[in-house]
Enzyme design. Structure first.
Site, PDB file in Angstrom:
ATOM      1  N   LYS A  20      19.204  42.105  59.338  1.00  0.00           N
ATOM      2  CA  LYS A  20      20.227  43.144  59.225  1.00  0.00           C
ATOM      3  C   LYS A  20      21.613  42.518  59.051  1.00  0.00           C
ATOM      4  O   LYS A  20      22.410  42.960  58.223  1.00  0.00           O
ATOM      5  CB  LYS A  20      20.182  44.064  60.467  1.00  0.00           C
ATOM      6  CG  LYS A  20      18.927  44.936  60.519  1.00  0.00           C
ATOM      7  CD  LYS A  20      18.729  45.660  61.845  1.00  0.00           C
ATOM      8  CE  LYS A  20      17.394  46.415  61.848  1.00  0.00           C
ATOM      9  NZ  LYS A  20      17.105  47.136  63.098  1.00  0.00           N
TER      10      LYS A  20
ATOM     11  N   ASP B 168      21.217  54.396  63.262  1.00  0.00           N
ATOM     12  CA  ASP B 168      19.752  54.443  63.342  1.00  0.00           C
ATOM     13  C   ASP B 168      19.233  55.867  63.165  1.00  0.00           C
ATOM     14  O   ASP B 168      18.049  56.079  62.883  1.00  0.00           O
ATOM     15  CB  ASP B 168      19.280  53.951  64.727  1.00  0.00           C
ATOM     16  CG  ASP B 168      18.801  52.506  64.716  1.00  0.00           C
ATOM     17  OD1 ASP B 168      18.309  52.052  63.656  1.00  0.00           O
ATOM     18  OD2 ASP B 168      18.904  51.847  65.764  1.00  0.00           O
TER      19      ASP B 168
ATOM     20  N   GLN C 209      18.889  47.386  69.249  1.00  0.00           N
ATOM     21  CA  GLN C 209      17.548  47.049  68.770  1.00  0.00           C
ATOM     22  C   GLN C 209      16.494  47.367  69.826  1.00  0.00           C
ATOM     23  O   GLN C 209      16.658  47.034  71.005  1.00  0.00           O
ATOM     24  CB  GLN C 209      17.508  45.552  68.387  1.00  0.00           C
ATOM     25  CG  GLN C 209      16.228  45.108  67.710  1.00  0.00           C
ATOM     26  CD  GLN C 209      16.007  45.739  66.330  1.00  0.00           C
ATOM     27  OE1 GLN C 209      16.953  46.124  65.651  1.00  0.00           O
ATOM     28  NE2 GLN C 209      14.760  45.850  65.925  1.00  0.00           N
TER      29      GLN C 209
END
Ligand code: GUN
Length: 293
Positions: free
Chosen positions: A55, A122, A99
């Protein structure tokens, strides 16, 4: 049957990054700062380390700023809430992710609820999940929206298809079921969402025009489960031990690719299919967060 179309996520994601890079260059030429994505990583899980590294690398490639915030696995829930709160109030940060998975002593839903929905790139916060369900503009979760974009950019028309999704996770299966049922293209599917308690799973799979495997069981989908001419999307990326590799593992999808591919109209490889598209979608969401209002 003619050889299947390989749904090249790596190439399609590169195309999306080129578009974002060009848009970002224009933004910068107009005197604005680049978008900034922050990633919070707790502990040392190998898979999470690798995802977050990809990412951050993708941000560099398109000229976005990034910030990696690392914490030991024994960080307390309250400390992590303070980190989230800090990011919520940091005007330099357009969007951020925490995460997953988190260590067992931290309730991931408590952390998720603390994230400012306008920075939730997200798309996991209930506000954004609800907006998606209602078809309102929002941050779409990266893997399901990456799959839709991969299909769209590779000329797969899904309207009228029977989509069968294996796996009902909140990150992939459940939101993908919603996106594929939306009254738009890609979408307009009749959706069957299968899970660990589904009976006659094989019969469901055999009725799929679009089969999406997202259970994390390497090689689970075999040729006898696939209708000839189906489009098959493999979300699985399980690390399987391989002593011949320097890393000591190989990534295996949920689909037995070699036997299934010859039956398909189109299929995603692993790696190089859904994975790169997930990251491209995260960049798209970060761009959206930076350019909103
Ligand atoms: N872990 C596995 N996939 C994801 C994802 O898309 N976002 C976050 N935050 N964690 C994950």
């Amino acid at each position: 049957m003619a050889s299947p179309l390989l749904l090249d996520g790596k190439g399609t994601a590169a195309q999306i990054r080129e578009e974002l890079k060009a848009a970002n260059s224009q933004r910068r030429a107009a005197g604005q700062r680049p978008p900034l994505l922050a990633a919070v990583l707790v502990g040392n899980d190998g898979g999470s380390e690798s995802y977050v590294a990809h990412k951050i690398k993708a941000c560099v490639e398109v000229g976005f700023e990034s910030r990696l915030l690392r914490f030991a696995s024994n960080i307390s829930q309250n400390e992590l809430l303070s980190v989230v709160n800090g990011l919520n109030h940091d005007d330099q940060v357009d969007g951020f992710i925490v995460q997953l998975p988190l260590p067992p002593h931290i309730d991931a839903q408590v952390i998720n609820l603390a994230i400012d929905p306008t920075k939730d790139v997200d798309g996991f916060h209930p506000v954004n999940v609800g907006r998606m369900a209602l078809g309102l503009p929002t941050f779409l979760p990266a893997t399901p929206s990456g799959i839709c974009e991969l299909l769209r950019r590779n000329g797969i028309v899904t309207s009228g298809m029977h989509a069968v999704i294996l796996g009902r996770s909140a990150i992939v299966g459940a939101p993908l079921a919603q996106l594929l049922a939306r009254p738009q293209e890609p979408g307009n599917c009749t959706v069957t969402l299968c899970h660990s308690r589904t009976q006659a799973l094989k019969e469901h799979c055999l009725r799929a025009d679009l089969l999406v495997a997202a259970m994390g069981k390497p090689g689970f989908v075999t040729a006898d489960m696939v209708k000839p001419g189906a489009v098959v999307v493999d979300v699985g990326t399980t690390r399987v031990e391989d002593r011949h590799r320097q890393s000591g593992f190989v990534l295996r999808g949920d689909v037995a690719f070699d036997e299934v591919a010859p039956l398909c109209r189109a299929i995603t490889p692993v790696p190089g299919g859904v994975g790169p598209m997930t990251i491209a979608s995260l960049l798209t969401n970060t761009w959206q967060a930076a350019t909103a209002s």
